[in-house]
Design an enzyme around this catalytic site. Sequence first.
Site, mmCIF file in Angstrom:
data_model
loop_
_atom_site.group_PDB
_atom_site.id
_atom_site.type_symbol
_atom_site.label_atom_id
_atom_site.label_comp_id
_atom_site.label_asym_id
_atom_site.label_seq_id
_atom_site.Cartn_x
_atom_site.Cartn_y
_atom_site.Cartn_z
ATOM 1 N N ASP A 10 0.891 -1.166 0.000
ATOM 2 C CA ASP A 10 0.000 0.000 0.000
ATOM 3 C C ASP A 10 0.924 1.209 0.000
ATOM 4 O OD1 ASP A 10 -1.636 2.151 0.559
ATOM 5 O OD2 ASP A 10 -2.273 1.446 2.527
ATOM 6 N N LYS A 72 2.841 11.349 -3.504
ATOM 7 C CA LYS A 72 1.874 10.620 -4.327
ATOM 8 C C LYS A 72 0.943 11.572 -5.094
ATOM 9 C CE LYS A 72 -1.592 6.984 -3.622
ATOM 10 N NZ LYS A 72 -2.097 6.057 -2.584
ATOM 11 N N GLU A 173 -7.135 0.672 -4.605
ATOM 12 C CA GLU A 173 -7.181 0.630 -3.143
ATOM 13 C C GLU A 173 -8.527 0.134 -2.603
ATOM 14 O OE1 GLU A 173 -5.843 4.543 -2.089
ATOM 15 O OE2 GLU A 173 -3.840 4.100 -2.840
ATOM 16 N N ASP A 196 -12.804 5.909 2.298
ATOM 17 C CA ASP A 196 -11.385 5.938 2.668
ATOM 18 C C ASP A 196 -10.956 7.384 2.910
ATOM 19 O OD1 ASP A 196 -8.628 5.855 2.879
ATOM 20 O OD2 ASP A 196 -8.309 4.624 1.089
HETATM 21 P P1 ADP Z 1 -2.885 7.603 3.510
HETATM 22 O O1 ADP Z 1 -3.843 6.622 2.958
HETATM 23 O O2 ADP Z 1 -3.091 8.984 2.992
HETATM 24 O O3 ADP Z 1 -1.479 7.177 3.422
HETATM 25 P P2 ADP Z 1 -3.598 6.851 6.248
HETATM 26 O O4 ADP Z 1 -4.778 6.019 5.940
HETATM 27 O O5 ADP Z 1 -2.402 6.188 6.765
HETATM 28 O O6 ADP Z 1 -3.216 7.799 5.043
HETATM 29 O O7 ADP Z 1 -4.089 7.965 7.295
HETATM 30 C C1 ADP Z 1 -3.236 8.900 7.860
HETATM 31 C C2 ADP Z 1 -4.067 9.951 8.535
HETATM 32 O O8 ADP Z 1 -4.831 9.342 9.565
HETATM 33 C C3 ADP Z 1 -3.251 11.047 9.179
HETATM 34 O O9 ADP Z 1 -3.801 12.298 8.847
HETATM 35 C C4 ADP Z 1 -3.424 10.780 10.655
HETATM 36 O O10 ADP Z 1 -3.356 11.959 11.434
HETATM 37 C C5 ADP Z 1 -4.804 10.185 10.686
HETATM 38 N N1 ADP Z 1 -5.035 9.408 11.902
HETATM 39 C C6 ADP Z 1 -4.365 8.326 12.339
HETATM 40 N N2 ADP Z 1 -4.813 7.938 13.541
HETATM 41 C C7 ADP Z 1 -5.800 8.810 13.884
HETATM 42 C C8 ADP Z 1 -6.658 8.962 15.026
HETATM 43 N N3 ADP Z 1 -6.565 8.160 16.071
HETATM 44 N N4 ADP Z 1 -7.556 9.981 15.015
HETATM 45 C C9 ADP Z 1 -7.635 10.813 13.982
HETATM 46 N N5 ADP Z 1 -6.867 10.727 12.894
HETATM 47 C C10 ADP Z 1 -5.954 9.740 12.838
HETATM 48 MG MG MG Z 2 -4.510 5.055 2.127
#
Ligand code: ADP
Ligand code: MG
Length: 604
Positions: A10, A72, A173, A196
Amino acid sequence: MNEELIIGIDLGTTNSLVGVVDSGFPLVLADREGGRLTPSCVSWATSGEPLVGKEAFRSRMISPERTVSSIKRFIGRTFSDLTAQEREDAGFPLVAGRYDEILVAIDPETLATPEEISALILARLKKIAEEALEMPVSRAVITVPAYFNNTQREATKRAAGLAGLTVERIINEPTAAALAYGLDKLEESATVAVYDLGGGTFDLSILQMRDGFFEVISTAGDTRLGGDDLDRVIARHFAATLALGELSPGEEATLLARAREVKEALSIEDSVTARFPFFRGSASFELELSRPALEKLLTPVIERTRPIARRAFAEAASKGVAEVERLILVGGSTRIPLVREKLQEWFGLVPDISQHPDESIALGAAIQAGMLCGRVRQIILVDVTPLSLGIETFGGLMNVIIPRNSTIPVKAGELFTNAVDHQESMAIRVLQGERELAKDNWLLGEVTVPFTPGPKGSARVGVQFAIGLDGILEVLARDTVTGEDHVLEIRNAAIDVDDEAVERMVSESIDCAFDDMNERIWTEAKLKSEELLPAVGEALALVGHLVPADDLAGIEAATARVRSALESESHDSTALKSANAALDEATQTLAAILVEAAFSGLDS
Ligand code: ADP
Ligand code: MG
């Protein structure tokens, strides 16, 4: 070397992960520190080789303008394609290359394309996989957003190529999330929506799963909407409240980092204090933020997902999708309680939070990779397990996971669920031996897996047994809902059993085979009786007055027969089974009346 293995990746805007299917069990691989999320960051904060992942993420406050994140957003695009706003928001300088390609310009000597930067992240993931698996890997399945166009997909492939990975397949995804969701529901057909909300992007896709196929029906998204935007809103609130005025890039990065921490903590806590020690010279600041105050700040941003989601729903409807049965949440930002509340309010669907918000896409990629390579691992014949290994299941029975005489190394797993409503945990008792009943085998160890209480059958605990070449049995119990792992290591027990003991166990199991078998049948029949008796009682209380007297007498007699068979000292399983069958038979009329009553809405 091992040409068979394919990893699943991912490659996220904010975080990236790598997974693999091992013995039918999709796993996200951890780096040396045990972390499974690799920040999608690359930094030239120090001289020499660029920092990647966690190290790069940490350097962003010291050298924000030499740290690249969310690359990205730029992959597979041209410079003239970018809006002024996008260039400004990037957080690092962008210039146009000779062919209108985007170049990240850290300094005049350090220019890199989005593909090259993505390749550094992919190379890190490859390395994590190689270290975890202790073998080279060169093939991968990579996920991309459903809205990625062909150029963006091709660019992702080229990035993988630069990292030394051959892309076996690019998958969407949401498809990966649905794969992870539907792993154990492959026979079902259902229409699901995947919502998502990650760090930098939002998308909603509607998919149809049918006979193990997953088709994206519609998708809509915003490539500039996610957790980062929430962080910005909070940081702005901090700056305004503290009347900080003009901010330096370092100060801004610190505010953003604190904002993110506060936001994440407030998904659980009711109130959090943000601290800014020595923020400006010797000045320190402190600021409290409550959940309601946070929600007020976040609402406008979260509301922006609504019309986008609507669009995907409308498009699916125009393609003949009448009903979406499930709304699956993935992406780190769906941990925010407000998001869940809003979704329920908007769509009248209880959001499905069964998937791990960070890991489900990587797990889906791993599953796809596992399907492509058949995931047969060459087994080096070194030793065999002298006795079967398994766990105790409901009713005190032995459930074999690795049978006796399996060659090692070996791994096998099974998925278990809660047998009763509102069960809060599952005790995994690891057993070794050949007997049907748990109590007759040797108890090697025990681990308790807590899970969120729910109705019978709602919890899912994957149990994997792995015996390495060293003969050590490692038991991994994973709550597939939360992704939480419980590991139990059992040294020497698995292989190192003395021959005599093995012989005794095996001969006992043969000697006792008849009794054991009876005992197993007895236990199974007993479980059935224990289900039957209260059900009959409840039905009688509900509609007993409608049952003819003859039938009532028959039911009473049959119930008494089951009760007395249950009490038999000799555990006569044949008697119990036939008593159960007789009770089943005697309650036919009662069952019919019950069904009828349910349909006519009888409420007495
Ligand atoms: P991406 O798909 O863009 O790589 P992710 O799915 O890994 O991203 O999500 C990352 C985001 O999730 C970040 O903005 C992070 O702050 C948020 N995030 C992670 N844990 C929490 C939480 N407990 N509460 C709110 N937001 C969260
Ligand atoms: Mg993602």
